[in-house]
Motif scaffolding. Structure first.
Motif, PDB file in Angstrom:
ATOM      1  N   ALA A  20       0.828  -1.208   0.000  1.00 38.47           N
ATOM      2  CA  ALA A  20       0.000   0.000   0.000  1.00 38.47           C
ATOM      3  C   ALA A  20       0.863   1.259   0.000  1.00 38.47           C
ATOM      4  O   ALA A  20       0.547   2.249  -0.676  1.00 38.47           O
ATOM      5  CB  ALA A  20      -0.932  -0.008   1.213  1.00 38.47           C
ATOM      6  N   GLY A  21       1.961   1.220   0.738  1.00 39.92           N
ATOM      7  CA  GLY A  21       2.851   2.378   0.782  1.00 39.92           C
ATOM      8  C   GLY A  21       3.517   2.646  -0.558  1.00 39.92           C
ATOM      9  O   GLY A  21       3.685   3.809  -0.963  1.00 39.92           O
ATOM     10  N   VAL A  22       3.891   1.576  -1.251  1.00 38.88           N
ATOM     11  CA  VAL A  22       4.473   1.762  -2.588  1.00 38.88           C
ATOM     12  C   VAL A  22       3.442   2.402  -3.512  1.00 38.88           C
ATOM     13  O   VAL A  22       3.751   3.351  -4.260  1.00 38.88           O
ATOM     14  CB  VAL A  22       4.955   0.404  -3.140  1.00 38.88           C
ATOM     15  CG1 VAL A  22       5.267   0.505  -4.630  1.00 38.88           C
ATOM     16  CG2 VAL A  22       6.182  -0.070  -2.371  1.00 38.88           C
ATOM     17  N   ALA A  23       2.193   1.914  -3.460  1.00 35.62           N
ATOM     18  CA  ALA A  23       1.154   2.497  -4.303  1.00 35.62           C
ATOM     19  C   ALA A  23       0.911   3.960  -3.937  1.00 35.62           C
ATOM     20  O   ALA A  23       0.722   4.816  -4.818  1.00 35.62           O
ATOM     21  CB  ALA A  23      -0.134   1.688  -4.159  1.00 35.62           C
ATOM     22  N   ALA A  24       0.921   4.264  -2.646  1.00 36.18           N
ATOM     23  CA  ALA A  24       0.724   5.656  -2.215  1.00 36.18           C
ATOM     24  C   ALA A  24       1.825   6.548  -2.769  1.00 36.18           C
ATOM     25  O   ALA A  24       1.559   7.669  -3.241  1.00 36.18           O
ATOM     26  CB  ALA A  24       0.690   5.731  -0.686  1.00 36.18           C
ATOM     27  N   ALA A  25       3.059   6.075  -2.706  1.00 30.42           N
ATOM     28  CA  ALA A  25       4.178   6.879  -3.234  1.00 30.42           C
ATOM     29  C   ALA A  25       4.039   7.063  -4.736  1.00 30.42           C
ATOM     30  O   ALA A  25       4.219   8.179  -5.259  1.00 30.42           O
ATOM     31  CB  ALA A  25       5.508   6.204  -2.895  1.00 30.42           C
ATOM     32  N   HIS A  26       3.722   5.970  -5.444  1.00 31.41           N
ATOM     33  CA  HIS A  26       3.566   6.110  -6.894  1.00 31.41           C
ATOM     34  C   HIS A  26       2.473   7.120  -7.227  1.00 31.41           C
ATOM     35  O   HIS A  26       2.618   7.921  -8.161  1.00 31.41           O
ATOM     36  CB  HIS A  26       3.256   4.741  -7.513  1.00 31.41           C
ATOM     37  CG  HIS A  26       4.419   3.797  -7.506  1.00 31.41           C
ATOM     38  ND1 HIS A  26       4.313   2.463  -7.807  1.00 31.41           N
ATOM     39  CD2 HIS A  26       5.738   3.994  -7.225  1.00 31.41           C
ATOM     40  CE1 HIS A  26       5.498   1.880  -7.720  1.00 31.41           C
ATOM     41  NE2 HIS A  26       6.378   2.788  -7.362  1.00 31.41           N
ATOM     42  N   GLY A  27       1.381   7.097  -6.445  1.00 33.81           N
ATOM     43  CA  GLY A  27       0.304   8.070  -6.670  1.00 33.81           C
ATOM     44  C   GLY A  27       0.778   9.505  -6.471  1.00 33.81           C
ATOM     45  O   GLY A  27       0.360  10.412  -7.195  1.00 33.81           O
ATOM     46  N   MET A  28       1.651   9.704  -5.495  1.00 41.17           N
ATOM     47  CA  MET A  28       2.133  11.074  -5.254  1.00 41.17           C
ATOM     48  C   MET A  28       3.012  11.583  -6.384  1.00 41.17           C
ATOM     49  O   MET A  28       3.183  12.790  -6.547  1.00 41.17           O
ATOM     50  CB  MET A  28       2.892  11.138  -3.925  1.00 41.17           C
ATOM     51  CG  MET A  28       1.961  11.034  -2.722  1.00 41.17           C
ATOM     52  SD  MET A  28       2.758  11.462  -1.152  1.00 41.17           S
ATOM     53  CE  MET A  28       3.624   9.953  -0.750  1.00 41.17           C
ATOM     54  N   PHE A  29       3.607  10.671  -7.159  1.00 39.03           N
ATOM     55  CA  PHE A  29       4.504  11.107  -8.223  1.00 39.03           C
ATOM     56  C   PHE A  29       3.968  10.782  -9.617  1.00 39.03           C
ATOM     57  O   PHE A  29       4.722  10.827 -10.597  1.00 39.03           O
ATOM     58  CB  PHE A  29       5.897  10.496  -8.015  1.00 39.03           C
ATOM     59  CG  PHE A  29       6.629  11.128  -6.871  1.00 39.03           C
ATOM     60  CD1 PHE A  29       7.350  12.300  -7.051  1.00 39.03           C
ATOM     61  CD2 PHE A  29       6.555  10.592  -5.595  1.00 39.03           C
ATOM     62  CE1 PHE A  29       8.010  12.902  -5.990  1.00 39.03           C
ATOM     63  CE2 PHE A  29       7.204  11.195  -4.528  1.00 39.03           C
ATOM     64  CZ  PHE A  29       7.933  12.354  -4.721  1.00 39.03           C
TER      65      PHE A  29
END
Lengths: 222, 222, 222, 222
Positions: C98-107
């Protein structure tokens, strides 16, 4: 602590502080290939870390002022006897020059040589006012509320102030005088020193007045 | 703590310290594209942070010396029995070489290879004297006044000393010997090691004498 | 604390940890103009600082493991009930993705995309063994002697380990799996993940055995 | 503490915070020779260090919010009386603009000039949601478990968040408004400010609800 121990601590601590500031400035400039941001970053990290060590190392002996502006502010608050102000300032200035010479010796430079680094004008004086105002505010605010953390607060403040002021935050008359004797990254032209020192003293006065109102009574024990 | 536990802690801690110093030096040099300031900055941050972790991790077992100069100073102050000085130093030196080999293994280098990095001359010897003087001063000053913060004070000091000395502050005879076996960023020619070690011991002696006068009695409890 | 609160803390903390590692890696690579040392330095500082915040924020709820290797080591020491090991690991892995997806969403990147970053071979496996050995050693050593400082010790250790290992110190099976789903600065090819995880578990085992002998009994109170 | 002292602390602290953020951004951009990673690294280190100093300096007077989102979250938790919310926010906004003007004065820029720095779109709004969610989570989690360390946790979090969010983590409505008046490194177009502020308030609300469930009761004493 006896006065001789306290004066030794102030002299030695101020000397090592100047060795850190000037020495790391020389190293940073030599290695950074002309990128001043990288040089100032290294100078900043060395100075901030050095202050943590120095204040933890000498604080319980002399208070770890290393700075005539701090000593004057402490005397104003009656934390230092008036009779000790001049001895404190004298050994701070002597220590500062000794530290510059020690740094120059470590890097194969002449012991002293006047700086040609121009630092003058209203923006820089305003910077020194702000820098010293904040430094004295940090010291009074933190030492009256959580004194055990003051070493970290002061070091963190100076780390920030190297970057948020256009003068790189000297904020210390003894440091200013001694850096005038170093024609390196950290230097300041002798003719520019008085303007810096006046701005520092004004910032010290304003902060001492305001923060003594903000924090009316120090804790009985800390 | 039993002596076997203490010697294991000194050996392992010194090994990890050398792995940090040498390994981060190799990584920094490989990635920095020739900008030595950036390489030294990375090497500095890794070493300072590693020291915080190592001293917190092993301090209550062995004192976390990782350094013959520290062990000699502690023995001088009668904090370490004379009979344990040689065992401490022996495992520190063995651990240091093991740590260099571990770092070389992590980066695909030969286990040991003599350094060709020239580090000699009066400016560098004076640097090692100052660096070790300050390190011993930090340890005595902080451990006699606020010992719980010594790990942070030591790490902060070394962070500064990598930059304010022209030798990048070895300040440790075991580290000096082991870095002579690494022809990488952190290395030192074997022929230059004795000069560094003599300067370190002189700085240790001066600091122990001065700081034992400055802080006459350690606190009963801390 | 109830189990639901503890599992929420582990999931959320691991998610934010991955967002920090992956997000700061993307930002660093985009801004650094090809200088990998500067990119890794920014990634390191963000990760170390993020760990301080996350462990202080969640430590008293769940222990702030965020790492199956830490949970297994704690279970071995009987600090975590055996029945909670699988739930802990499950939410750590879910949180990591989930954290990886959150980071990808931010960028503005796709939620998941397999990494093509090759990380394999004996030098890197040895690096992961050493990295995890040291991490578990820091946690056991510090939590059995001065537990209030463990957040700082762990963050400082990881800051150093990003630089002194050739693998940049994943030291965490959940982090390894989730970083395989990010084709960015912090990624690792899925096919390389098992080798990393085996080396991590070996390092965890060796450190738990050794440090439980070094520190035979935890303090009754800290 | 009287309300006048608390409002002075909030105004002055927010002013210095903005002077740090904007001033260090100007200095970093001027010195970094176009390498944005180095500029942001310097801006990050100055901001993180400045926050440590400011929260230690003003925390015991006003709580050191410096941020309307924090004040609203604290009022939601009944830690701040409802009647003081508007005065707190008013002085935070005034202080923020004063700090921007102070920074501009230190670098010879006009007191205020509208930013042309575009910061908009879903990725940046999601970044501000995440950034503020994490900030409020750190504050609630840390202040309900180990409040003495909150200054370090908050500063460490922001240090990480400058890098792991694509917006560089404003996470503060007063900061957002004031940075719209600075056409420098740290600026944001006035037209982009409302989107940031809405995302910040949403992140604040989500974090306050979740972390009050995670930490059901604050400790009686800390």
């Amino acid at each position: 602590m006896t006065l001789s121990r306290r004066l030794t601590a102030e002299a030695l601590g101020t000397a090592i502080l100047l060795a850190v500031v000037v020495g790391s400035g020389i190293m940073a400039e030599r290695l950074s290939g002309g990128n001043v941001a990288i040089a100032l970053l290294a100078n900043t990290i060395a100075t901030g870390a050095g202050l943590v060590a120095l204040i933890l190392m000498f604080g319980t002996i002399s208070g770890a002022h290393f700075n005539p502006a701090v000593t004057l502010s402490e005397a104003w608050q009656r934390n230092v006897p008036a009779a000790e102000v001049l001895p404190y300032i004298a050994v701070q200035v002597l220590g500062a020059f000794a530290g510059v010479a020690a740094a120059h010796g470590m890097f194969g430079e002449p012991l002293f040589f006047a700086s040609e680094h121009v630092r003058t004008g209203p923006a820089q004086w305003w910077s020194e006012f702000v820098a010293t105002f904040g430094l004295i505010g940090v010291i009074i605010g933190c030492s009256r509320s959580r004194p055990a953390l003051t070493p970290f607060a002061v070091a963190a403040y100076i780390t920030a102030a190297y970057w948020f002021t256009s003068s790189t935050s000297f904020a210390n008359p003894a440091v200013t005088l001694a850096r005038a004797a170093s024609n390196t990254f950290a230097g300041i032209r002798p003719v520019d020193a008085p303007g810096f020192i006046l701005a520092q003293l004004a910032g010290m006065g304003a902060a001492t007045a305001l923060f003594c109102w903000l924090y009316p009574a120090p804790p009985a024990d800390a």
